[in-house]
Motif scaffolding. Structure first.
Motif, short mmCIF file in Angstrom:
data_model
loop_
_atom_site.label_atom_id
_atom_site.label_comp_id
_atom_site.label_asym_id
_atom_site.label_seq_id
_atom_site.Cartn_x
_atom_site.Cartn_y
_atom_site.Cartn_z
N SER A 252 -35.70 -74.15 13.39
CA SER A 252 -34.96 -73.50 14.48
C SER A 252 -35.61 -72.16 14.84
O SER A 252 -35.81 -71.85 16.02
CB SER A 252 -33.50 -73.31 14.06
OG SER A 252 -32.79 -72.62 15.07
N VAL A 253 -35.93 -71.37 13.83
CA VAL A 253 -36.60 -70.08 14.06
C VAL A 253 -37.98 -70.30 14.68
O VAL A 253 -38.37 -69.62 15.64
CB VAL A 253 -36.72 -69.30 12.74
CG1 VAL A 253 -37.56 -68.04 12.92
CG2 VAL A 253 -35.33 -68.93 12.21
N LEU A 254 -38.71 -71.28 14.16
CA LEU A 254 -40.06 -71.56 14.66
C LEU A 254 -40.02 -72.02 16.12
O LEU A 254 -40.86 -71.60 16.93
CB LEU A 254 -40.71 -72.63 13.78
CG LEU A 254 -42.19 -72.92 14.00
CD1 LEU A 254 -43.02 -71.67 13.77
CD2 LEU A 254 -42.64 -74.03 13.06
N ALA A 255 -39.05 -72.86 16.46
CA ALA A 255 -38.95 -73.33 17.85
C ALA A 255 -38.68 -72.18 18.81
O ALA A 255 -39.24 -72.13 19.91
CB ALA A 255 -37.84 -74.39 17.94
N ARG A 256 -37.81 -71.26 18.40
CA ARG A 256 -37.52 -70.11 19.27
C ARG A 256 -38.76 -69.23 19.44
O ARG A 256 -38.99 -68.66 20.52
CB ARG A 256 -36.35 -69.31 18.71
CG ARG A 256 -35.00 -69.99 18.91
CD ARG A 256 -33.87 -68.98 18.79
NE ARG A 256 -33.79 -68.44 17.44
CZ ARG A 256 -33.05 -68.96 16.46
NH1 ARG A 256 -32.35 -70.05 16.68
NH2 ARG A 256 -33.03 -68.40 15.27
N ARG A 257 -39.57 -69.10 18.41
CA ARG A 257 -40.79 -68.30 18.52
C ARG A 257 -41.77 -68.94 19.50
O ARG A 257 -42.42 -68.24 20.29
CB ARG A 257 -41.44 -68.13 17.15
CG ARG A 257 -40.65 -67.19 16.24
CD ARG A 257 -41.38 -66.96 14.93
NE ARG A 257 -40.67 -66.01 14.08
CZ ARG A 257 -41.08 -65.66 12.86
NH1 ARG A 257 -42.18 -66.21 12.35
NH2 ARG A 257 -40.38 -64.79 12.16
N TYR A 258 -41.90 -70.25 19.45
CA TYR A 258 -42.76 -70.94 20.42
C TYR A 258 -42.23 -70.72 21.83
O TYR A 258 -43.00 -70.48 22.77
CB TYR A 258 -42.80 -72.44 20.12
CG TYR A 258 -43.88 -72.87 19.16
CD1 TYR A 258 -45.22 -72.81 19.53
CD2 TYR A 258 -43.56 -73.38 17.90
CE1 TYR A 258 -46.22 -73.23 18.67
CE2 TYR A 258 -44.56 -73.80 17.03
CZ TYR A 258 -45.88 -73.72 17.42
OH TYR A 258 -46.87 -74.13 16.55
N ALA A 259 -40.91 -70.82 22.00
CA ALA A 259 -40.30 -70.64 23.32
C ALA A 259 -40.55 -69.23 23.85
O ALA A 259 -40.83 -69.04 25.03
CB ALA A 259 -38.81 -70.95 23.26
N GLU A 260 -40.42 -68.22 22.98
CA GLU A 260 -40.63 -66.84 23.40
C GLU A 260 -42.10 -66.57 23.74
O GLU A 260 -42.40 -65.72 24.59
CB GLU A 260 -40.18 -65.91 22.28
CG GLU A 260 -38.67 -65.90 22.07
CD GLU A 260 -38.25 -65.23 20.77
OE1 GLU A 260 -39.16 -64.81 20.02
OE2 GLU A 260 -37.04 -65.16 20.50
N ALA A 261 -43.02 -67.31 23.12
CA ALA A 261 -44.45 -67.12 23.37
C ALA A 261 -44.93 -67.89 24.59
O ALA A 261 -46.03 -67.66 25.08
CB ALA A 261 -45.28 -67.54 22.16
#
Length: 321
Positions: free
Chosen positions: A308-317
């Motif tokens: 979940s954290v990793l997916a949000r980081r991809y989305a923010e990038a």
């Protein structure tokens, strides 16, 4: 609060309550016989519904990425088992029950729903994720029992080939029946997704109760303590971190776009609790199956939180890309 709920799977509470019920009131005697029969029916129903939910059109749409799908399968059924063997060797001297559970979870196929959901959040290739996760589950019906036989000696009291054919038939036949019945019942399944979801989760809880009841009777809590549970969490965390790192490294060395890298990381790193519980019940004796599920339930929650954290980081990038 919404972010906290996204990190914590409510289904875990139901699983913990089921384990507690099995610990305090394990099924014995006639009740055990009844729950064993219900468990067999639940396995058939689960895989029938899995087949009925599988969209052939979605798989065809994402099937062109065959190199990506092979990479996901290699991560799930080659890299993960190698790490599982190493983890089992490291943990076995201190907690043999946990060591076997860690190895078993590495043999399982990928999740479907959460892999696709995280790929979508991260901005990845969703059609390819649908195809990869679905293919992993189909392959896992036969490959997971085979790996369990080779690495864990799960021959079911007979020859390995006979065991694989028996388990494959028990799981694959209802899966294929559900999938080929999709033209007839697909609309019904789609219209009643909430009901199908409840039946799906209810069947898992039934299987967990049955397996843990047998494990409690055989003394699981005399053989596992808080230290063993901590080892399960630590071992699962190390394995997951290595798979996520190695899958990103492989995708970038191969020069794949970020959208495909996301698919490899999420579909390749996830392990399915929904498939794992009935697979354990079908492959192993009830008491042993219950003991193998502890590391898997811990890993299930960890992978949801981390991905979940990793997916949000991809989305923010994504805007920077």
């Amino acid at each position: 609060m919404a972010r906290l709920r996204s990190l914590f799977d409510p289904f875990l509470l139901a699983l913990l309550a089921t384990v507690l019920a099995a610990t305090l009131l394990p099924a014995t005697g006639t009740a055990k016989i009844v729950f064993d029969w219900l468990g067999d029916i639940a396995i058939l129903l689960l895989f029938f519904l899995h087949g009925a939910k599988l969209s052939r059109a979605a798989i065809i749409e994402g099937a062109g990425k065959w190199k990506l799908h092979l990479a996901v399968l290699a991560t799930s059924f080659l890299l993960y088992p190698l790490l599982g063997v190493a983890a089992r060797a490291a943990v076995a001297p201190a907690a043999p029950v946990i060591a076997d559970g860690l190895l078993f979870l590495t043999l399982l196929p990928s999740t479907v729903q959460s892999s696709i959901a995280f790929t979508s959040i991260a901005g990845g290739n969703v059609p390819a994720a649908i195809a990869s996760a679905s293919l992993s589950n189909i392959v896992g019906i036969l490959v997971t029992p085979l790996l369990a036989a080779l690495l864990m000696g799960a021959s079911g009291g007979g020859g390995t080939a006979d065991s694989i054919l028996k388990v494959g038939g028990q799981l694959l036949l209802p899966f294929l029946a559900g999938h080929f019945a999709r033209p007839l019942i697909g609309g019904l399944v789609e219209r009643h997704r909430a009901l199908v979801f409840r039946v799906d989760r209810g069947s898992i809880l039934l299987l967990v109760y049955s397996a843990f009841s047998a494990a409690v009777v055989e003394g699981i809590w005399r053989r596992t303590d808080v230290g063993g549970l901590a080892l399960a969490a630590l071992g699962g965390l190390v394995i997951l971190a290595l798979v996520l790192w190695l899958s990103r490294l492989a995708a970038r060395r191969l020069g794949w776009p970020v959208a495909d890298e996301i698919v490899l990381r999420f579909c390749g790193s996830k392990k399915s609790l929904v498939s794992g519980v009935p697979l354990a019940a079908a492959i192993f004796p009830a008491g042993q199956a219950g003991m193998l599920l502890l590391p898997l339930m811990i890993f299930h929650q960890m992978q949801l939180m981390i991905c979940s954290v990793l997916a949000r980081r991809y989305a923010e990038a994504a805007p920077r890309r």
